[in-house]
Motif scaffolding. Sequence first.
Motif, mmCIF file in Angstrom:
data_model
loop_
_atom_site.group_PDB
_atom_site.id
_atom_site.type_symbol
_atom_site.label_atom_id
_atom_site.label_comp_id
_atom_site.label_asym_id
_atom_site.label_seq_id
_atom_site.Cartn_x
_atom_site.Cartn_y
_atom_site.Cartn_z
ATOM 1 N N ARG A 240 22.756 -19.035 -26.076
ATOM 2 C CA ARG A 240 23.857 -19.571 -27.077
ATOM 3 C C ARG A 240 25.165 -19.367 -26.313
ATOM 4 O O ARG A 240 26.122 -20.226 -26.180
ATOM 5 C CB ARG A 240 23.811 -19.210 -28.465
ATOM 6 C CG ARG A 240 25.042 -19.510 -29.394
ATOM 7 C CD ARG A 240 26.134 -18.424 -29.771
ATOM 8 N NE ARG A 240 26.966 -18.935 -30.606
ATOM 9 C CZ ARG A 240 28.324 -18.543 -30.782
ATOM 10 N NH1 ARG A 240 28.668 -17.888 -29.642
ATOM 11 N NH2 ARG A 240 29.327 -19.196 -31.411
ATOM 12 N N HIS A 264 25.835 -36.065 -28.566
ATOM 13 C CA HIS A 264 24.559 -35.362 -28.774
ATOM 14 C C HIS A 264 24.459 -33.950 -28.313
ATOM 15 O O HIS A 264 23.740 -33.119 -28.735
ATOM 16 C CB HIS A 264 23.460 -36.117 -27.813
ATOM 17 C CG HIS A 264 23.430 -35.881 -26.522
ATOM 18 N ND1 HIS A 264 22.637 -34.912 -25.770
ATOM 19 C CD2 HIS A 264 23.835 -36.421 -25.414
ATOM 20 C CE1 HIS A 264 22.725 -34.659 -24.397
ATOM 21 N NE2 HIS A 264 23.623 -35.765 -24.312
ATOM 22 N N GLN A 267 25.611 -31.960 -31.264
ATOM 23 C CA GLN A 267 24.744 -32.322 -32.185
ATOM 24 C C GLN A 267 23.621 -30.950 -31.999
ATOM 25 O O GLN A 267 23.227 -30.255 -33.224
ATOM 26 C CB GLN A 267 23.915 -33.315 -32.375
ATOM 27 C CG GLN A 267 22.785 -33.583 -33.339
ATOM 28 C CD GLN A 267 23.209 -33.801 -34.703
ATOM 29 O OE1 GLN A 267 24.193 -34.184 -35.152
ATOM 30 N NE2 GLN A 267 22.357 -33.568 -35.532
ATOM 31 N N LYS A 268 23.244 -30.593 -30.806
ATOM 32 C CA LYS A 268 22.369 -29.549 -30.380
ATOM 33 C C LYS A 268 22.968 -28.219 -30.587
ATOM 34 O O LYS A 268 22.497 -27.193 -31.145
ATOM 35 C CB LYS A 268 21.808 -29.758 -29.121
ATOM 36 C CG LYS A 268 21.033 -30.921 -28.718
ATOM 37 C CD LYS A 268 20.638 -31.278 -27.198
ATOM 38 C CE LYS A 268 19.699 -32.234 -27.080
ATOM 39 N NZ LYS A 268 20.232 -33.597 -27.207
ATOM 40 N N GLY A 270 25.432 -27.490 -33.019
ATOM 41 C CA GLY A 270 25.164 -27.576 -34.295
ATOM 42 C C GLY A 270 24.155 -26.738 -34.662
ATOM 43 O O GLY A 270 23.972 -25.997 -35.737
ATOM 44 N N GLU A 271 22.805 -27.420 -34.197
ATOM 45 C CA GLU A 271 21.379 -27.146 -34.509
ATOM 46 C C GLU A 271 21.350 -25.477 -33.976
ATOM 47 O O GLU A 271 20.796 -24.674 -34.807
ATOM 48 C CB GLU A 271 20.395 -27.910 -34.001
ATOM 49 C CG GLU A 271 20.370 -29.454 -34.398
ATOM 50 C CD GLU A 271 19.243 -30.111 -33.805
ATOM 51 O OE1 GLU A 271 18.034 -29.529 -33.747
ATOM 52 O OE2 GLU A 271 19.611 -31.149 -33.044
ATOM 53 N N LEU A 274 23.112 -23.221 -36.671
ATOM 54 C CA LEU A 274 22.298 -23.279 -37.994
ATOM 55 C C LEU A 274 21.195 -22.303 -37.937
ATOM 56 O O LEU A 274 21.190 -21.560 -38.808
ATOM 57 C CB LEU A 274 22.129 -24.793 -38.324
ATOM 58 C CG LEU A 274 21.456 -24.800 -39.806
ATOM 59 C CD1 LEU A 274 22.495 -24.195 -40.802
ATOM 60 C CD2 LEU A 274 21.164 -26.134 -39.976
ATOM 61 N N LYS A 275 20.708 -22.494 -36.768
ATOM 62 C CA LYS A 275 19.133 -21.687 -36.572
ATOM 63 C C LYS A 275 19.407 -20.174 -36.520
ATOM 64 O O LYS A 275 18.930 -19.102 -37.068
ATOM 65 C CB LYS A 275 18.484 -22.187 -35.638
ATOM 66 C CG LYS A 275 17.535 -23.738 -35.674
ATOM 67 C CD LYS A 275 17.016 -23.884 -34.523
ATOM 68 C CE LYS A 275 16.719 -25.492 -34.644
ATOM 69 N NZ LYS A 275 15.565 -25.582 -35.774
ATOM 70 N N GLU A 317 13.408 -21.898 -30.459
ATOM 71 C CA GLU A 317 14.045 -23.171 -30.645
ATOM 72 C C GLU A 317 15.361 -23.400 -30.166
ATOM 73 O O GLU A 317 15.706 -24.213 -29.583
ATOM 74 C CB GLU A 317 13.825 -23.550 -32.175
ATOM 75 C CG GLU A 317 12.501 -23.781 -32.768
ATOM 76 C CD GLU A 317 12.342 -23.757 -34.251
ATOM 77 O OE1 GLU A 317 13.510 -23.615 -34.891
ATOM 78 O OE2 GLU A 317 11.299 -24.069 -34.792
ATOM 79 N N VAL A 318 15.981 -22.209 -30.265
ATOM 80 C CA VAL A 318 17.517 -22.224 -29.651
ATOM 81 C C VAL A 318 17.490 -22.095 -28.251
ATOM 82 O O VAL A 318 18.192 -22.844 -27.766
ATOM 83 C CB VAL A 318 18.163 -20.830 -30.190
ATOM 84 C CG1 VAL A 318 19.239 -20.526 -29.571
ATOM 85 C CG2 VAL A 318 18.309 -20.795 -31.761
ATOM 86 N N LEU A 321 16.913 -25.787 -27.071
ATOM 87 C CA LEU A 321 17.872 -26.452 -27.204
ATOM 88 C C LEU A 321 18.930 -26.510 -26.123
ATOM 89 O O LEU A 321 19.613 -27.190 -25.683
ATOM 90 C CB LEU A 321 18.691 -26.257 -28.564
ATOM 91 C CG LEU A 321 17.723 -27.042 -30.000
ATOM 92 C CD1 LEU A 321 18.493 -26.297 -31.228
ATOM 93 C CD2 LEU A 321 18.086 -28.186 -29.707
#
Length: 368
Positions: A240, A264, A267-268, A270-271, A274-275, A317-318, A321
Amino acid sequence: MATELSIKIRERRKIADQAASLPIETIEDLRKAHYLSLTLPKKYGGEALSLYEFLLLQEKLAEGDASTALSVGWHLGVVKELSEEHIWEGAMYDFLAKEVGEKQMLVNRAATEPATGSPTRGGIPETKAVKKGDQYVINGRKSFTSMAEVLDYFIVTAYIEEKKAIGSILIPKETNGLHVEKTWDTLGMRGTGSDDLVLENCQVPSKYLVEINDKPKKPKPKGWLLHIPACYLGIAMAARNDVIEFAKNFQPNSLKHPISEVEHVKQKMGEIELKLMQARYFMYSVAEKWDQHPESRKSLAGELAAVKVVATNAANEVVDLAMRIVGGRGLSKTMPFEQYYRDVRAGLHNPPMDDMVLQMLAKNAFSS
């Protein structure tokens, strides 16, 4: 301290990955900082870290090098478990506690075997200990022995023939007949150096039989095992942080601004936030409950297991992304993302496994 160590070990991350072993320099840095005794009681020279504090430090350490964090997490977790659960009789515990507190000695359990797989699946170890006089003679092979080349003590599970039961034996590294076979050649977490431990007629005094499971015991929840999700969330945090820097500074000539301003990408990002927020709040809230309500620990097995599943899957998942934001160049060995991608996958194979956790949660739901 954890931040300073994280920066130091990050510099050796590639070396550890290439050599498939934990660098001696890293162990020395941990020893100098007295990191290896942090979970010991204060009377032995430790800091008696709470679970919450332990996870904070481990997550930060993993941002620098996840292999180091996972490896030393096993050591600190074992030390914490022995001090809190009083599993060993006094003399042997005092001996090991002083070795860790005064000399910063490194210890880990050696339980997994090629034939049995993870000990959480219930297999009987093929490693055997036979009593001869006042000695135990041990023969067998252990796989996935994290830090095998640099450990000072091994806590080896074996079938104790004269007791017809499974036990654990403390074996010093200098014991004759003990050697490490370089077998660790994996996709990720290569720096843990989880080679095979080979035991050929190793002899130790009978008092080194430190645990014996001769009666049925209901497994107790082990809060310290949250060091596993903490490690993988550390990888996710590192990915991150690095992807933020990349996105703020990378501007292809087709754009008039860095890619951090592309929709986009936002958006990624932000995901990712959040995760991480969801997984970290979950993990630390359970750790806080463990610390503040010790009388309720027996009922936390489901939550502890669920944290591991949620955190390791979220971490995967992070990192995925982050790789999608960076694009194809993220596969290059010149960037850190491909190692994050490889290392984070290993979390899916650390205990407890997803299928076992989901079965347990279903059973609890249907029996309530």
